[in-house]
Write an enzyme that holds these catalytic residues in place. Structure first.
Site, PDB file in Angstrom:
ATOM      1  N   LYS A 149       0.849  -1.191   0.000  1.00 50.37           N
ATOM      2  CA  LYS A 149       0.000   0.000   0.000  1.00 50.37           C
ATOM      3  C   LYS A 149       0.884   1.242   0.000  1.00 50.37           C
ATOM      4  CE  LYS A 149      -4.020   1.911   2.508  1.00 50.37           C
ATOM      5  NZ  LYS A 149      -4.958   1.690   3.624  1.00 50.37           N
ATOM      6  N   SER A 197      -9.799   1.552   2.495  1.00 50.26           N
ATOM      7  CA  SER A 197      -8.911   2.328   1.661  1.00 50.26           C
ATOM      8  C   SER A 197      -7.815   1.499   0.986  1.00 50.26           C
ATOM      9  CB  SER A 197      -8.256   3.431   2.493  1.00 50.26           C
ATOM     10  OG  SER A 197      -7.465   2.879   3.523  1.00 50.26           O
ATOM     11  N   SER A 231     -10.037  -0.789   6.745  1.00 51.07           N
ATOM     12  CA  SER A 231      -9.443  -0.648   5.408  1.00 51.07           C
ATOM     13  C   SER A 231      -8.692  -1.847   4.865  1.00 51.07           C
ATOM     14  CB  SER A 231      -8.515   0.562   5.380  1.00 51.07           C
ATOM     15  OG  SER A 231      -9.288   1.716   5.196  1.00 51.07           O
TER      16      SER A 231
HETATM   17  N1  GLN Z   1     -13.243   3.806   5.757  1.00 53.13           N
HETATM   18  C1  GLN Z   1     -12.753   4.243   7.027  1.00 53.13           C
HETATM   19  C2  GLN Z   1     -12.385   5.695   6.947  1.00 53.13           C
HETATM   20  O1  GLN Z   1     -12.625   6.267   5.948  1.00 53.13           O
HETATM   21  C3  GLN Z   1     -11.586   3.399   7.431  1.00 53.13           C
HETATM   22  C4  GLN Z   1     -10.315   3.808   6.822  1.00 53.13           C
HETATM   23  C5  GLN Z   1      -9.154   2.955   7.215  1.00 53.13           C
HETATM   24  O2  GLN Z   1      -9.305   1.921   7.861  1.00 53.13           O
HETATM   25  N2  GLN Z   1      -7.984   3.443   6.878  1.00 53.13           N
HETATM   26  O3  GLN Z   1     -11.887   6.269   7.863  1.00 53.13           O
END
Ligand code: GLN
Length: 448
Positions: free
Chosen positions: A53, A128, A152
């Protein structure tokens, strides 16, 4: 040959999937040749290509967080997980796409490109870590690493039909992970199956003195416990995770998994996690508050993007941050700054921390009688590209079953458990006691 095969696969499908921000072709072939010349044995992760990532730092290679703010940023050091994977002989072949600064649930917040779900190119891969999940699902990499602050890793794993693990907070070093919300962030693997997940966890876990929140635990071999034998294991099923908002097909598929475990001799225990309904609100206050502080470092002076024309210092800050950050990142910074401001601190941030304790206590209580907790990973399967882009609240709801885990610092895994009628994958979430990843992996392995 292995690295070449994966690079060829990337060549073939990347145009359609769009999961990668940077392909490390030459560099990865060089590393592979070096291993060949040394004549190393092909075991474990030796010579196995992976995707990383793009919020995990790589020495000498752009690490952008999919943000204009860091578009040309080249870290002068490797994250600890990158060092560890290098030692295991694994070869990085791609930096994967993501929501900008890991904020989002669809990877549509990337400033650079859209990623498509390999199962249906009109759908999102989740987020994400959408690029990390899609690249594994599309066979572009053998495995990948993502980061999970509120879901995410698990949500995109669920949408893309792969395995995704968020380890216990402190299990995997965060050194070199560009921070979103430091008390929630954790790096973890996305893999084709549970065994691969155990192998990667073996390689990346362990204490690191460079991360002050990294925990000293005894090292375990997570592959040694994998068997189909799960008789007598106590599986809690919390009623709050099966209520309104849960798609019927997802529900059915998860209930089938419960039936499977029953047949295998597990004890199924109906349970309750009553504070679940406050988890999402607490998460968005805590994570945004931490983000507003973590992202204060992007000032256009030290590193990263700098606005071209400015009148004075304040103007430089304002223009750099207005142009460098995307909409969602700005929304979080504003939300977090507001929640931390002196007049509102007690009403929002302090309250959210109190709720955090209650949510953690919910889990502690259930884990007195249950070994693990079972739920859907997400309320739905992958949604359409663009479907939720203009509705942040609808987007946030995608993480309703995953955020309580981060808030509590405990581990959870998402494993594929079926398909809906449109042939989109469904994910099953298994939640465990802190530092009991081996139990999650075993129960997940049994289902495969
Ligand atoms: N979708 C969640 C957010 O937007 C989780 C993001 C994540 O785990 N990095 O914060």
């Amino acid at each position: 040959d292995v690295v070449e095969n994966y690079l060829n696969r990337i060549d073939k499908v990347e145009d359609k999937v769009g999961s990668i921000l940077k392909i490390m072709g030459e560099q990865s072939l060089k590393s592979a040749c070096a291993l060949d010349e040394k004549g190393v044995k092909a075991e474990g992760l030796m010579g196995i290509p992976y995707g990383l990532k793009d919020n995990i730092s790589t020495d000498g290679v752009e690490t952008t967080c999919a943000s204009k703010m860091l578009a040309n940023y080249i870290p002068p050091y490797n994250a600890t997980v990158v060092e560890k994977l290098q030692k295991s002989g694994s070869i990085i072949i791609a930096k994967t796409n993501m929501d900008e600064f890991a904020m989002g649930s669809s990877t549509e917040n990337s400033r650079f490109k859209k990623t498509h779900n390999p199962w249906n190119l009109d759908k999102v891969p989740g987020g994400s870590s959408g690029g990390s999940a899609a690249s594994v699902a599309a066979g572009e990499v053998a495995f990948s690493l993502g980061s999970d602050t509120g879901g995410s890793i698990r949500q995109p794993a669920s949408f893309c039909g792969v395995v995704g693990l968020k380890p216990t907070y402190g299990m995997v070093s965060r050194y070199g992970l560009i921070a979103f919300a430091s008390s929630l962030d954790q790096i973890g693997p996305l893999t084709k199956d549970v065994k691969d997940c155990a192998i990667v966890l073996n390689a990346i876990s362990g204490h690191d003195e460079k991360d002050s929140t990294s925990v000293k635990t005894q090292t375990k071999d997570y592959t040694s416990n994998l068997s189909k034998e799960i008789k007598g294991i106590k599986i809690g099923v919390p009623k709050e995770y099966f209520q309104e908002g849960l798609n019927e097909e997802v529900k059915k598929s998860v209930e089938d998994a419960i039936d499977y475990y029953k047949e295998m001799g597990a004890e199924i225990i109906p349970t309750s996690l009553p504070y679940t309904e406050y988890a999402l609100s607490a998460y968005y206050i805590i994570s945004s508050a931490e983000a507003s502080s973590n992202l204060a470092r992007y000032d256009g002076i030290r590193y990263g993007y700098q606005a071209e024309n400015f009148d004075n210092l304040i103007d430089l800050y304002r223009k750099t941050r207005s142009e460098g950050f995307g909409e969602e990142v700005k929304r979080r910074i504003m939300l977090g700054t507001y929640a931390l401001s002196s007049g509102y601190y007690d009403a929002y941030y302090k309250k959210a921390l109190q709720v955090r304790t209650l949510i953690k206590e919910d889990f502690d209580k259930v884990f007195k009688t249950c070994d693990i907790i079972l739920s859907p990973t997400c309320p739905t399967t992958a949604f359409g590209l663009g479907e939720k882009s203009n509705d942040p609240l609808a987007m946030y709801l995608s993480d309703i079953y995953t955020v309580p885990v981060n808030i509590s610092g405990i581990p959870a895994i998402s494993i594929p458990c079926g398909f809906d009628k449109n042939n989109l994958p469904i994910g099953l979430q298994l939640i465990g006691r802190p530092f009991e990843e081996e139990v999650l992996l075993k129960v997940g392995y049994s289902f495969e």
